[in-house]
Enzyme design. Sequence first.
Site, PDB file in Angstrom:
ATOM      1  N   ASP A   1      -4.051   7.059  -3.690  1.00 45.96           N
ATOM      2  CA  ASP A   1      -5.522   7.504  -3.756  1.00 45.96           C
ATOM      3  C   ASP A   1      -5.976   8.344  -2.820  1.00 45.96           C
ATOM      4  O   ASP A   1      -5.355   8.225  -1.506  1.00 45.96           O
ATOM      5  CB  ASP A   1      -6.459   6.192  -4.134  1.00 45.96           C
ATOM      6  CG  ASP A   1      -6.306   5.259  -2.923  1.00 45.96           C
ATOM      7  OD1 ASP A   1      -4.977   4.951  -2.609  1.00 45.96           O
ATOM      8  OD2 ASP A   1      -7.177   4.829  -2.613  1.00 45.96           O
TER       9      ASP A   1
ATOM     10  N   CYS B   1      -6.864 -23.929  19.152  1.00 45.55           N
ATOM     11  CA  CYS B   1      -8.216 -23.914  20.013  1.00 45.55           C
ATOM     12  C   CYS B   1      -8.060 -25.603  20.417  1.00 45.55           C
ATOM     13  O   CYS B   1      -8.659 -26.010  21.728  1.00 45.55           O
ATOM     14  CB  CYS B   1      -9.416 -23.928  19.262  1.00 45.55           C
ATOM     15  SG  CYS B   1      -9.405 -22.129  18.986  1.00 45.55           S
TER      16      CYS B   1
ATOM     17  N   CYS C   1     -13.866 -23.970  18.164  1.00 46.48           N
ATOM     18  CA  CYS C   1     -13.132 -24.311  16.962  1.00 46.48           C
ATOM     19  C   CYS C   1     -12.175 -25.540  17.215  1.00 46.48           C
ATOM     20  O   CYS C   1     -11.943 -25.719  18.214  1.00 46.48           O
ATOM     21  CB  CYS C   1     -12.383 -22.965  16.820  1.00 46.48           C
ATOM     22  SG  CYS C   1     -11.006 -22.854  15.512  1.00 46.48           S
TER      23      CYS C   1
ATOM     24  N   CYS D   1      -9.064 -25.662  15.376  1.00 51.56           N
ATOM     25  CA  CYS D   1      -7.870 -25.287  14.670  1.00 51.56           C
ATOM     26  C   CYS D   1      -6.726 -25.688  15.560  1.00 51.56           C
ATOM     27  O   CYS D   1      -7.137 -25.944  16.939  1.00 51.56           O
ATOM     28  CB  CYS D   1      -7.802 -23.776  14.361  1.00 51.56           C
ATOM     29  SG  CYS D   1      -7.340 -22.810  15.819  1.00 51.56           S
TER      30      CYS D   1
ATOM     31  N   ALA E   1     -11.891   2.998   0.909  1.00 48.58           N
ATOM     32  CA  ALA E   1     -12.619   3.686   1.961  1.00 48.58           C
ATOM     33  C   ALA E   1     -13.772   2.894   2.546  1.00 48.58           C
ATOM     34  O   ALA E   1     -14.662   3.609   2.909  1.00 48.58           O
ATOM     35  CB  ALA E   1     -13.070   4.939   1.203  1.00 48.58           C
TER      36      ALA E   1
ATOM     37  N   ASP F   1       0.669  -1.206   0.124  1.00 50.86           N
ATOM     38  CA  ASP F   1       0.122   0.006  -0.016  1.00 50.86           C
ATOM     39  C   ASP F   1       0.889   1.318   0.012  1.00 50.86           C
ATOM     40  O   ASP F   1       2.340   1.194  -0.020  1.00 50.86           O
ATOM     41  CB  ASP F   1      -0.960   0.032   1.423  1.00 50.86           C
ATOM     42  CG  ASP F   1      -2.183   0.766   0.734  1.00 50.86           C
ATOM     43  OD1 ASP F   1      -2.290   1.663  -0.015  1.00 50.86           O
ATOM     44  OD2 ASP F   1      -3.295   0.661   1.526  1.00 50.86           O
TER      45      ASP F   1
HETATM   46  N1  GUN Z   1      -6.574   0.484   2.990  1.00 50.51           N
HETATM   47  C1  GUN Z   1      -7.930   0.650   3.374  1.00 50.51           C
HETATM   48  N2  GUN Z   1      -8.750   1.343   2.654  1.00 50.51           N
HETATM   49  C2  GUN Z   1      -8.018   1.977   1.794  1.00 50.51           C
HETATM   50  C3  GUN Z   1      -8.005   2.778   0.503  1.00 50.51           C
HETATM   51  O1  GUN Z   1      -9.212   3.395   0.375  1.00 50.51           O
HETATM   52  N3  GUN Z   1      -6.894   3.165  -0.078  1.00 50.51           N
HETATM   53  C4  GUN Z   1      -5.702   2.645   0.042  1.00 50.51           C
HETATM   54  N4  GUN Z   1      -4.576   2.782  -0.763  1.00 50.51           N
HETATM   55  N5  GUN Z   1      -5.391   1.872   1.112  1.00 50.51           N
HETATM   56  C5  GUN Z   1      -6.507   1.347   1.837  1.00 50.51           C
HETATM   57 ZN    ZN Z   2      -9.412 -21.747  16.501  1.00 54.65          ZN
END
Ligand code: GUN
Ligand code: ZN
Length: 493
Positions: free
Chosen positions: A128, A284, A279, A281, A196, A93
């Site tokens: 963004d 657990c 669970c 796993c 978002a 990101d």
């Molecule tokens: N991580 C969670 N939401 C967003 C987003 O809208 N844009 C970016 N770039 N990373 C995110």
């Molecule tokens: Zn578990």
Amino acid sequence: MRDHFEIRDHDAAGRIGRLEVPRADVTVETPALLPVVNPNVLTVEPERLRTEFGAEMLITNSYIIRSTDRIRDRVLSEGLHDFLDFDGAIMTDSGSFQLAEYGDIDVTTAEILEFQRRIGSDVATPVDVPTPPDVDRDRAERELETTERALADAEAAETGEMLVNAPVQGSKYPDLREAAGRHAAGTDLDVFPVGAMVPLMNAYRYADVVEAVMAAKRGLDPDCPVHLFGAGHPMMLALAVAMGCDLFDSAAYALMARDGRYLTVSGTEHLEEMSYFPCSCPVCADHTPADLREGDDDRAERLLAEHNLHVTFEEIRRIKAAIRDGTLLELVDRRARGHPAMLDGYRALLDHADQLEATDPVSKDAFFYTSHEAARRPEVGRHHDRLAWLETPDDLLLTESKPPSSHDHDAVWRVKPPFGPFPRALSETYPLTAEVPERVDAAAQTAAAEGVRRLVEANPETAITLGHDGWAETALDRVPDRVAVDDLRDLGR
Ligand code: GUN
Ligand code: ZN
């Protein structure tokens, strides 16, 4: 044509696909869950994410790496894959999330993409603008223009084999989301995250999530791989996949574990309040809640994170199996029972049954009618649309029971809630082979009555009689007046 994404199976708008990630030289099967790895705190080592949990791809944050003196030079010289010790695909990101949280970041799209390329990212992200849900339209439009400029900058950048995300923003305005989707799909970028969503998901506003994603999907092309940014709670994954999302990233497993929270497919529990682990796993199976509470906090956090990952990956496998079997909407229906907000999400999804219908297979395992929401599934609307194509004789009896031994109609068709009428010859075809409870509810009867109405309207010359099995008034209200209606209960059949 998207060169890097191939769709293999469909159910509703959900699909099993393959995302080719050339820079990592791997192909990732979707739906895929990308664990979020904080480059400063490895709650679970990336190599274990791959070998023990099956993560083919993970996501980390290039902006954090770039802003942390302690690690930046090491990542630049070793490369991300060696730094994290992970040989699957790595998405990074850009700092947009930090931009949304703190209002400002000190990097441009060109700079952060170049940084992502230099550290060896396989899928990079431009800067963004994650516009929050409840802002005015002017701001949503203005910020969307900034996002679209970031996509243009990304198209202009030297990115080589690295794939690049084209985030779709637009806040809560469906027309902006759709336009943003169409614009993103028109770029030569590769993966399409819907952005978002975190504020909506944190507030359990799943109906709003559905409206935003369905709008974005209307603008995107069907063969665009879609990432739902910030979605990783196992409770919502089936819903998100049914909308046509392919990639997810989970920070929830680690963030929740830090707060002593235990994820399940129907919600979140607190370790403090648990007596049993529901669970099996490895965590657990080997521990009790008391066990974890008594040990040291770091150990409890790590074990909770591992459990959280196990349930999340298990749910992804269950979703893939459901897509193969054609039972994805039944899984979504079950998940909708975990929390009223999930039920709102499912109901919002069914408001878009037409949009789901476009990719829903014409035949699959038997349709199970196990909730009144199922009366709004795409198969029901599709059957209604097809009624108009059927030839009818001059005088037709539609009946919910067996055909009478003697009658003077030209033909007798079956009526089966929630679908409505059909010729007996279609009885063995999907979805009319549906398993429906004997105690039919008013929603199924009303949907069947809608089928009757559609047949009547398509055949104004046909005389139609309906024999129903004690239908509710709300259902009968929908049957056109010119239909002769008999309650089979009164007739003793
Ligand atoms: N991580 C969670 N939401 C967003 C987003 O809208 N844009 C970016 N770039 N990373 C995110
Ligand atoms: Zn578990």
